[in-house]
Design an enzyme around this catalytic site. Sequence first.
Site, PDB file in Angstrom:
ATOM      1  N   LYS A  16      48.802  45.039  29.117  1.00 14.54           N
ATOM      2  CA  LYS A  16      48.219  46.262  29.517  1.00 14.54           C
ATOM      3  C   LYS A  16      49.469  47.226  29.963  1.00 14.54           C
ATOM      4  O   LYS A  16      49.506  48.413  29.464  1.00 14.54           O
ATOM      5  CB  LYS A  16      47.147  46.380  30.799  1.00 14.54           C
ATOM      6  CG  LYS A  16      45.964  45.405  30.259  1.00 14.54           C
ATOM      7  CD  LYS A  16      44.939  45.433  31.479  1.00 14.54           C
ATOM      8  CE  LYS A  16      45.552  44.747  32.833  1.00 14.54           C
ATOM      9  NZ  LYS A  16      45.985  43.107  32.544  1.00 14.54           N
ATOM     10  N   ARG A  95      37.771  46.996  37.082  1.00 17.61           N
ATOM     11  CA  ARG A  95      37.732  45.840  36.573  1.00 17.61           C
ATOM     12  C   ARG A  95      36.423  44.994  37.117  1.00 17.61           C
ATOM     13  O   ARG A  95      36.532  43.448  37.046  1.00 17.61           O
ATOM     14  CB  ARG A  95      39.022  44.941  36.791  1.00 17.61           C
ATOM     15  CG  ARG A  95      39.545  44.644  38.160  1.00 17.61           C
ATOM     16  CD  ARG A  95      40.557  43.684  37.881  1.00 17.61           C
ATOM     17  NE  ARG A  95      42.109  44.356  37.865  1.00 17.61           N
ATOM     18  CZ  ARG A  95      43.104  44.017  37.516  1.00 17.61           C
ATOM     19  NH1 ARG A  95      43.441  42.801  37.360  1.00 17.61           N
ATOM     20  NH2 ARG A  95      44.146  44.767  37.462  1.00 17.61           N
ATOM     21  N   ARG A 134      58.429  37.178  33.263  1.00 18.87           N
ATOM     22  CA  ARG A 134      58.073  38.421  33.603  1.00 18.87           C
ATOM     23  C   ARG A 134      59.021  38.837  34.941  1.00 18.87           C
ATOM     24  O   ARG A 134      58.995  38.104  35.912  1.00 18.87           O
ATOM     25  CB  ARG A 134      56.774  38.850  33.770  1.00 18.87           C
ATOM     26  CG  ARG A 134      56.685  40.265  34.510  1.00 18.87           C
ATOM     27  CD  ARG A 134      55.307  40.849  34.393  1.00 18.87           C
ATOM     28  NE  ARG A 134      54.344  40.189  35.084  1.00 18.87           N
ATOM     29  CZ  ARG A 134      53.047  40.461  34.934  1.00 18.87           C
ATOM     30  NH1 ARG A 134      52.498  41.321  34.095  1.00 18.87           N
ATOM     31  NH2 ARG A 134      52.201  39.537  35.499  1.00 18.87           N
ATOM     32  N   ARG A 167      56.890  39.297  40.814  1.00 19.94           N
ATOM     33  CA  ARG A 167      55.646  39.360  41.501  1.00 19.94           C
ATOM     34  C   ARG A 167      55.279  37.990  42.290  1.00 19.94           C
ATOM     35  O   ARG A 167      55.541  36.834  41.638  1.00 19.94           O
ATOM     36  CB  ARG A 167      54.385  39.653  40.588  1.00 19.94           C
ATOM     37  CG  ARG A 167      54.691  41.272  40.070  1.00 19.94           C
ATOM     38  CD  ARG A 167      53.736  41.708  39.052  1.00 19.94           C
ATOM     39  NE  ARG A 167      52.305  41.109  38.673  1.00 19.94           N
ATOM     40  CZ  ARG A 167      51.592  41.567  38.403  1.00 19.94           C
ATOM     41  NH1 ARG A 167      51.720  42.486  37.336  1.00 19.94           N
ATOM     42  NH2 ARG A 167      50.027  41.016  38.361  1.00 19.94           N
ATOM     43  N   ARG A 178      43.674  33.937  38.462  1.00 23.86           N
ATOM     44  CA  ARG A 178      43.430  35.438  38.017  1.00 23.86           C
ATOM     45  C   ARG A 178      42.786  35.515  36.634  1.00 23.86           C
ATOM     46  O   ARG A 178      41.839  36.234  36.332  1.00 23.86           O
ATOM     47  CB  ARG A 178      44.751  36.282  37.794  1.00 23.86           C
ATOM     48  CG  ARG A 178      45.288  36.444  39.261  1.00 23.86           C
ATOM     49  CD  ARG A 178      47.007  36.552  39.274  1.00 23.86           C
ATOM     50  NE  ARG A 178      47.362  37.739  38.154  1.00 23.86           N
ATOM     51  CZ  ARG A 178      48.618  37.820  37.574  1.00 23.86           C
ATOM     52  NH1 ARG A 178      49.414  36.898  37.932  1.00 23.86           N
ATOM     53  NH2 ARG A 178      48.720  38.501  36.640  1.00 23.86           N
TER      54      ARG A 178
HETATM   55  P1  G5P Z   1      47.782  43.656  37.970  1.00 23.50           P
HETATM   56  O1  G5P Z   1      48.829  44.124  38.186  1.00 23.50           O
HETATM   57  O2  G5P Z   1      46.597  44.823  37.242  1.00 23.50           O
HETATM   58  P2  G5P Z   1      46.978  41.855  35.861  1.00 23.50           P
HETATM   59  O3  G5P Z   1      46.703  40.371  36.182  1.00 23.50           O
HETATM   60  O4  G5P Z   1      45.538  42.631  35.561  1.00 23.50           O
HETATM   61  O5  G5P Z   1      47.651  42.469  37.056  1.00 23.50           O
HETATM   62  P3  G5P Z   1      49.143  42.098  34.455  1.00 23.50           P
HETATM   63  O6  G5P Z   1      49.771  40.519  35.060  1.00 23.50           O
HETATM   64  O7  G5P Z   1      49.969  43.214  35.188  1.00 23.50           O
HETATM   65  O8  G5P Z   1      47.540  41.860  34.660  1.00 23.50           O
HETATM   66  P4  G5P Z   1      49.463  43.165  31.977  1.00 23.50           P
HETATM   67  O9  G5P Z   1      49.781  44.395  32.497  1.00 23.50           O
HETATM   68  O10 G5P Z   1      48.245  43.034  30.909  1.00 23.50           O
HETATM   69  O11 G5P Z   1      49.489  42.082  32.995  1.00 23.50           O
HETATM   70  O12 G5P Z   1      50.638  42.645  31.095  1.00 23.50           O
HETATM   71  P5  G5P Z   1      52.193  43.101  31.039  1.00 23.50           P
HETATM   72  O13 G5P Z   1      52.763  43.195  32.337  1.00 23.50           O
HETATM   73  O14 G5P Z   1      52.236  44.347  30.020  1.00 23.50           O
HETATM   74  O15 G5P Z   1      52.847  41.750  29.834  1.00 23.50           O
HETATM   75  C1  G5P Z   1      53.082  40.598  30.823  1.00 23.50           C
HETATM   76  C2  G5P Z   1      54.526  40.084  30.449  1.00 23.50           C
HETATM   77  O16 G5P Z   1      54.499  39.794  29.092  1.00 23.50           O
HETATM   78  C3  G5P Z   1      55.501  40.903  30.656  1.00 23.50           C
HETATM   79  O17 G5P Z   1      56.743  40.438  31.138  1.00 23.50           O
HETATM   80  C4  G5P Z   1      55.594  41.586  29.415  1.00 23.50           C
HETATM   81  O18 G5P Z   1      57.081  42.236  29.077  1.00 23.50           O
HETATM   82  C5  G5P Z   1      55.568  40.409  28.295  1.00 23.50           C
HETATM   83  N1  G5P Z   1      55.087  40.914  26.852  1.00 23.50           N
HETATM   84  C6  G5P Z   1      54.218  41.608  26.515  1.00 23.50           C
HETATM   85  N2  G5P Z   1      53.930  41.760  25.442  1.00 23.50           N
HETATM   86  C7  G5P Z   1      54.566  40.427  24.595  1.00 23.50           C
HETATM   87  C8  G5P Z   1      54.537  39.965  23.583  1.00 23.50           C
HETATM   88  O19 G5P Z   1      54.145  40.587  22.483  1.00 23.50           O
HETATM   89  N3  G5P Z   1      55.300  38.583  23.583  1.00 23.50           N
HETATM   90  C9  G5P Z   1      56.005  38.088  24.441  1.00 23.50           C
HETATM   91  N4  G5P Z   1      56.648  37.294  24.489  1.00 23.50           N
HETATM   92  N5  G5P Z   1      55.902  38.750  25.914  1.00 23.50           N
HETATM   93  C10 G5P Z   1      55.222  40.041  25.820  1.00 23.50           C
HETATM   94  O20 G5P Z   1      46.933  43.200  39.287  1.00 23.50           O
HETATM   95  C11 G5P Z   1      47.333  42.321  40.059  1.00 23.50           C
HETATM   96  C12 G5P Z   1      46.767  41.960  41.317  1.00 23.50           C
HETATM   97  O21 G5P Z   1      46.203  43.179  42.223  1.00 23.50           O
HETATM   98  C13 G5P Z   1      44.867  43.234  42.327  1.00 23.50           C
HETATM   99  C14 G5P Z   1      44.494  41.807  41.839  1.00 23.50           C
HETATM  100  O22 G5P Z   1      44.664  40.988  43.261  1.00 23.50           O
HETATM  101  C15 G5P Z   1      45.215  41.367  40.809  1.00 23.50           C
HETATM  102  O23 G5P Z   1      45.070  40.094  40.624  1.00 23.50           O
HETATM  103  N6  G5P Z   1      44.053  44.423  41.645  1.00 23.50           N
HETATM  104  C16 G5P Z   1      42.855  44.507  41.724  1.00 23.50           C
HETATM  105  N7  G5P Z   1      41.883  43.918  42.685  1.00 23.50           N
HETATM  106  C17 G5P Z   1      40.643  44.554  42.422  1.00 23.50           C
HETATM  107  N8  G5P Z   1      40.364  45.389  41.798  1.00 23.50           N
HETATM  108  C18 G5P Z   1      41.215  45.913  40.789  1.00 23.50           C
HETATM  109  N9  G5P Z   1      40.889  47.055  40.203  1.00 23.50           N
HETATM  110  C19 G5P Z   1      42.555  45.583  40.740  1.00 23.50           C
HETATM  111  N10 G5P Z   1      43.684  45.906  40.257  1.00 23.50           N
HETATM  112  C20 G5P Z   1      44.526  45.177  40.697  1.00 23.50           C
HETATM  113 MG    MG Z   2      50.206  45.156  34.530  1.00 22.91          MG
END
Ligand code: G5P
Ligand code: MG
Length: 224
Positions: A16, A95, A134, A167, A178
């Site tokens: 995302k 979410r 990451r 993180r 998660r």
């Molecule tokens: P976050 O911060 O919203 P998540 O768990 O939803 O966290 P996250 O982990 O941030 O989502 P993302 O944003 O979907 O993942 O993914 P990203 O960061 O872009 O990519 C992940 C990694 O893969 C990066 O290192 C990137 O460079 C790499 N990558 C991307 N594409 C590729 C690819 O094609 N190949 C490869 N090899 N690598 C790739 O929420 C965190 C916490 O905050 C709270 C909760 O506690 C949650 O767990 N929270 C909420 N709680 C309640 N309600 C809400 N609405 C909340 N929002 C957050």
């Molecule tokens: Mg994210």
Amino acid sequence: MKPLRLLLLGAPGSGKGTQTSKVLKDFTHIKAISSGDILRQQINAQTNIGKEISRYIKNGSLVPDEIMARLLETELQRRQWLNRDASWLLDGFPRTFTQASILDEVLGKSGANLNQVVELDVDQKVILQRIEARWIHLPSGRVYNLDYNPPKVPFKDDVTGEPLSKRSDDNAETFQKRLDIYNGEIGPLRDYYKQKNIFHTISGNSSDIIYPQLSRYLSEKFAS
Ligand code: G5P
Ligand code: MG
């Protein structure tokens, strides 16, 4: 372009944040909020709310809906996004079904409801590896990956040169939790937005496969 009010959904690590950066680069009139970034900034600033939410994030639980909704509403007001002309993207909020209902109520008052929801559909088996590699730049939310998009200078942010950090929730055990929570919450959310006819899925196991589809979709959908 018509105003875009987009929600990006997707499992932890589905990309995302990565897709958001790409959208902001190509569609310069669009702004974005990441709920996770807002929470991590509160924790880093050691605000009262930051201290409270830190333990939820650390163990992979969701922050309670009321806290989350309050933070997001404040942020939407602060940025003056509660109007029909603004174009923006939400990464990670809502979410839960409850958050979706609260957001609709808030946005509905200004007639500026979400008009697109895109779920990134990535095989969950490929995601864990991404998370372990990451690194983030906390103040900006910029995301790196030691394999996929490494920083130009190891462990330093490309723009500011400041140090990158890990993180607290990027470890195998917390990640699985998660993921389980995501899989438990996503069904009702999908149904909610499908009923409103604004739900779309984009599949692919690489962000480089997903982005061209997302970009094309947004261009077609919101061309004036
Ligand atoms: P976050 O911060 O919203 P998540 O768990 O939803 O966290 P996250 O982990 O941030 O989502 P993302 O944003 O979907 O993942 O993914 P990203 O960061 O872009 O990519 C992940 C990694 O893969 C990066 O290192 C990137 O460079 C790499 N990558 C991307 N594409 C590729 C690819 O094609 N190949 C490869 N090899 N690598 C790739 O929420 C965190 C916490 O905050 C709270 C909760 O506690 C949650 O767990 N929270 C909420 N709680 C309640 N309600 C809400 N609405 C909340 N929002 C957050
Ligand atoms: Mg994210």
